[in-house]
Design a protein around this motif. Structure first.
Motif, PDB file in Angstrom:
ATOM      1  N   ASP A   1      46.153  17.937 -20.052  1.00 30.78           N
ATOM      2  CA  ASP A   1      47.197  17.860 -19.190  1.00 30.78           C
ATOM      3  C   ASP A   1      48.086  16.411 -18.736  1.00 30.78           C
ATOM      4  O   ASP A   1      47.156  15.575 -18.802  1.00 30.78           O
ATOM      5  CB  ASP A   1      46.954  18.563 -17.957  1.00 30.78           C
ATOM      6  CG  ASP A   1      48.136  18.811 -16.909  1.00 30.78           C
ATOM      7  OD1 ASP A   1      48.511  19.914 -17.309  1.00 30.78           O
ATOM      8  OD2 ASP A   1      48.438  18.048 -16.019  1.00 30.78           O
ATOM      9  N   ALA A   2      49.240  16.281 -18.586  1.00 25.64           N
ATOM     10  CA  ALA A   2      49.860  14.918 -18.057  1.00 25.64           C
ATOM     11  C   ALA A   2      49.352  14.385 -16.939  1.00 25.64           C
ATOM     12  O   ALA A   2      49.664  13.152 -16.749  1.00 25.64           O
ATOM     13  CB  ALA A   2      51.340  15.071 -18.338  1.00 25.64           C
ATOM     14  N   ARG A   3      48.390  14.964 -16.060  1.00 23.36           N
ATOM     15  CA  ARG A   3      48.128  14.464 -15.078  1.00 23.36           C
ATOM     16  C   ARG A   3      47.033  13.367 -15.224  1.00 23.36           C
ATOM     17  O   ARG A   3      46.750  12.458 -14.632  1.00 23.36           O
ATOM     18  CB  ARG A   3      47.318  15.469 -14.220  1.00 23.36           C
ATOM     19  CG  ARG A   3      47.978  16.645 -13.668  1.00 23.36           C
ATOM     20  CD  ARG A   3      46.975  17.508 -12.882  1.00 23.36           C
ATOM     21  NE  ARG A   3      46.017  18.440 -13.931  1.00 23.36           N
ATOM     22  CZ  ARG A   3      44.659  18.227 -13.888  1.00 23.36           C
ATOM     23  NH1 ARG A   3      43.926  17.057 -13.277  1.00 23.36           N
ATOM     24  NH2 ARG A   3      43.847  18.866 -14.886  1.00 23.36           N
ATOM     25  N   ILE A   4      46.242  13.554 -16.584  1.00 27.49           N
ATOM     26  CA  ILE A   4      45.367  12.611 -16.884  1.00 27.49           C
ATOM     27  C   ILE A   4      46.197  11.318 -17.872  1.00 27.49           C
ATOM     28  O   ILE A   4      46.548  11.434 -18.839  1.00 27.49           O
ATOM     29  CB  ILE A   4      44.360  13.278 -17.775  1.00 27.49           C
ATOM     30  CG1 ILE A   4      43.712  14.225 -16.759  1.00 27.49           C
ATOM     31  CG2 ILE A   4      43.366  12.158 -18.191  1.00 27.49           C
ATOM     32  CD1 ILE A   4      42.679  15.289 -17.405  1.00 27.49           C
TER      33      ILE A   4
ATOM     34  N   VAL B   1      40.442   3.542 -19.923  1.00 26.90           N
ATOM     35  CA  VAL B   1      39.825   4.567 -18.994  1.00 26.90           C
ATOM     36  C   VAL B   1      41.053   5.405 -18.423  1.00 26.90           C
ATOM     37  O   VAL B   1      42.069   4.860 -18.364  1.00 26.90           O
ATOM     38  CB  VAL B   1      39.655   3.773 -17.594  1.00 26.90           C
ATOM     39  CG1 VAL B   1      39.382   4.898 -16.492  1.00 26.90           C
ATOM     40  CG2 VAL B   1      38.169   3.141 -17.827  1.00 26.90           C
ATOM     41  N   TYR B   2      40.781   6.658 -18.708  1.00 30.49           N
ATOM     42  CA  TYR B   2      41.956   7.468 -18.226  1.00 30.49           C
ATOM     43  C   TYR B   2      41.527   8.604 -17.019  1.00 30.49           C
ATOM     44  O   TYR B   2      40.243   9.132 -16.937  1.00 30.49           O
ATOM     45  CB  TYR B   2      42.324   8.597 -19.408  1.00 30.49           C
ATOM     46  CG  TYR B   2      43.054   7.959 -20.607  1.00 30.49           C
ATOM     47  CD1 TYR B   2      42.401   7.030 -21.456  1.00 30.49           C
ATOM     48  CD2 TYR B   2      44.072   8.199 -20.985  1.00 30.49           C
ATOM     49  CE1 TYR B   2      43.214   6.351 -22.514  1.00 30.49           C
ATOM     50  CE2 TYR B   2      44.814   7.734 -22.240  1.00 30.49           C
ATOM     51  CZ  TYR B   2      44.414   6.655 -22.887  1.00 30.49           C
ATOM     52  OH  TYR B   2      44.977   6.361 -23.991  1.00 30.49           O
ATOM     53  N   ALA B   3      42.387   8.900 -16.088  1.00 25.91           N
ATOM     54  CA  ALA B   3      42.037   9.804 -15.124  1.00 25.91           C
ATOM     55  C   ALA B   3      43.185  10.343 -14.406  1.00 25.91           C
ATOM     56  O   ALA B   3      44.348  10.214 -14.950  1.00 25.91           O
ATOM     57  CB  ALA B   3      41.281   8.771 -14.023  1.00 25.91           C
TER      58      ALA B   3
ATOM     59  N   ASP C   1      46.346   7.871 -26.527  1.00 21.57           N
ATOM     60  CA  ASP C   1      47.392   6.549 -26.426  1.00 21.57           C
ATOM     61  C   ASP C   1      48.359   6.685 -25.239  1.00 21.57           C
ATOM     62  O   ASP C   1      48.309   7.489 -24.227  1.00 21.57           O
ATOM     63  CB  ASP C   1      48.088   6.496 -27.602  1.00 21.57           C
ATOM     64  CG  ASP C   1      48.905   7.283 -28.082  1.00 21.57           C
ATOM     65  OD1 ASP C   1      49.331   8.231 -27.151  1.00 21.57           O
ATOM     66  OD2 ASP C   1      49.398   7.767 -29.092  1.00 21.57           O
ATOM     67  N   ALA C   2      49.700   5.709 -25.018  1.00 24.98           N
ATOM     68  CA  ALA C   2      50.189   6.016 -23.776  1.00 24.98           C
ATOM     69  C   ALA C   2      50.819   7.376 -23.662  1.00 24.98           C
ATOM     70  O   ALA C   2      51.165   7.693 -22.554  1.00 24.98           O
ATOM     71  CB  ALA C   2      51.228   4.911 -23.974  1.00 24.98           C
ATOM     72  N   ASP C   3      50.914   8.111 -24.686  1.00 23.43           N
ATOM     73  CA  ASP C   3      51.404   9.705 -24.258  1.00 23.43           C
ATOM     74  C   ASP C   3      50.586  10.559 -23.937  1.00 23.43           C
ATOM     75  O   ASP C   3      50.841  11.296 -23.365  1.00 23.43           O
ATOM     76  CB  ASP C   3      51.863  10.148 -25.826  1.00 23.43           C
ATOM     77  CG  ASP C   3      52.995   9.624 -26.245  1.00 23.43           C
ATOM     78  OD1 ASP C   3      53.761   8.573 -25.569  1.00 23.43           O
ATOM     79  OD2 ASP C   3      53.436   9.821 -27.490  1.00 23.43           O
TER      80      ASP C   3
END
Ligand code: OAA
Ligand code: MG
Length: 230
Positions: free
Chosen positions: A42-45, A131-133, A169-171
């Motif tokens: 999901d784009a939330r992350i 790190v993605y969150a 990546d950025a997407d």
């Protein structure tokens, strides 16, 4: 007997390094297109530093607001692993921050993805590991458990199995099962080449056949009105 909800599976079937490395530099959008637009979290992350993500999933199922199992994961995950934490999307408490993520980077992990919150967001910019969150929250975590390691988890609406290939990546992030990876990689490479050729053609002003746009509009009965909107 098995203590469901509080187990640590010590082994993962990891795909070959060569297979994982094949995805380096391939845009997530190209991979996702070749998976029929499925398997993206999901784009939330979102990324909290601008670093591309590539590695093998090491999964953590965390109790809401609790990071005991993430601490254990930092001990067990191997270089090249991406720790994926299913914190059930909760952002009321950060379950990790600068100290733990510095440890992850020093241990050679390929990244950390949290379906939950982090803190020390500014310091993530300096960190040499992606790190993605799902959010940022100054309130810290509890450390009581229970939780599990290396079971299938849910991250941003996608099932992640231990050993899956994780590309970000950025997407955003896409999750690929190793058994689907060789075919998907081949298609994604071809898709990237095709898109690069299109972009070069646009820059070189090569005429493009876009007749499909009018055909599609005709099909839905689009009306053209020779007037301003009133
Ligand atoms: O205190 C914690 O457990 C999380 C944290 O902020 C850090 O790792 O820096
Ligand atoms: Mg901290």
């Amino acid at each position: 007997m098995s203590n469901v909800g509080c187990r640590v599976f010590m082994k993962i079937n990891r795909p070959s390094k060569e297979l994982v490395e094949g995805f380096r530099g391939i845009p997530v959008a190209n991979i996702a297109d070749e998976m029929n637009r499925f398997s993206c979290v999901d784009a939330r992350i979102k990324p909290y530093n601008n670093r591309p993500l590539l590695g093998t999933a090491f999964t953590v199922k965390a109790r809401v607001a609790d990071n005991l199992l993430l601490h254990k994961a930092l001990e067990l995950a191997q270089p090249g692993d991406v720790i994926i934490v299913d914190a059930q999307g909760d952002t009321a408490n950060a379950i990790t921050g600068e100290i733990m993520m510095t440890q992850a980077a020093v241990n050679g992990l390929a990244g950390v993805v949290i379906d939950g919150a982090i803190r020390d967001a500014a310091q993530m910019q300096e960190l040499d590991m992606p790190v993605y969150a799902a959010g940022v929250q100054p309130k810290g975590p509890y450390k009581d458990g229970p939780g599990e390691i290396n079971v299938p988890v849910s991250c941003g609406g996608v099932v992640v199995n231990p050993g899956d290939i994780v590309v970000g990546d950025a997407d955003g992030i896409v999750i690929i099962s190793p058994k689907d990876a060789p075919e998907t990689l081949k298609k994604a490479i071809a898709k990237l080449a095709k898109e690069q050729a299109i972009i070069q053609g646009i820059k070189d002003r090569v005429p493009r056949d876009k007749s499909w746009v009018d055909k599609a509009l005709t099909k839905v009965g689009c009306e053209y009105i020779d007037d301003v909107y009133k």
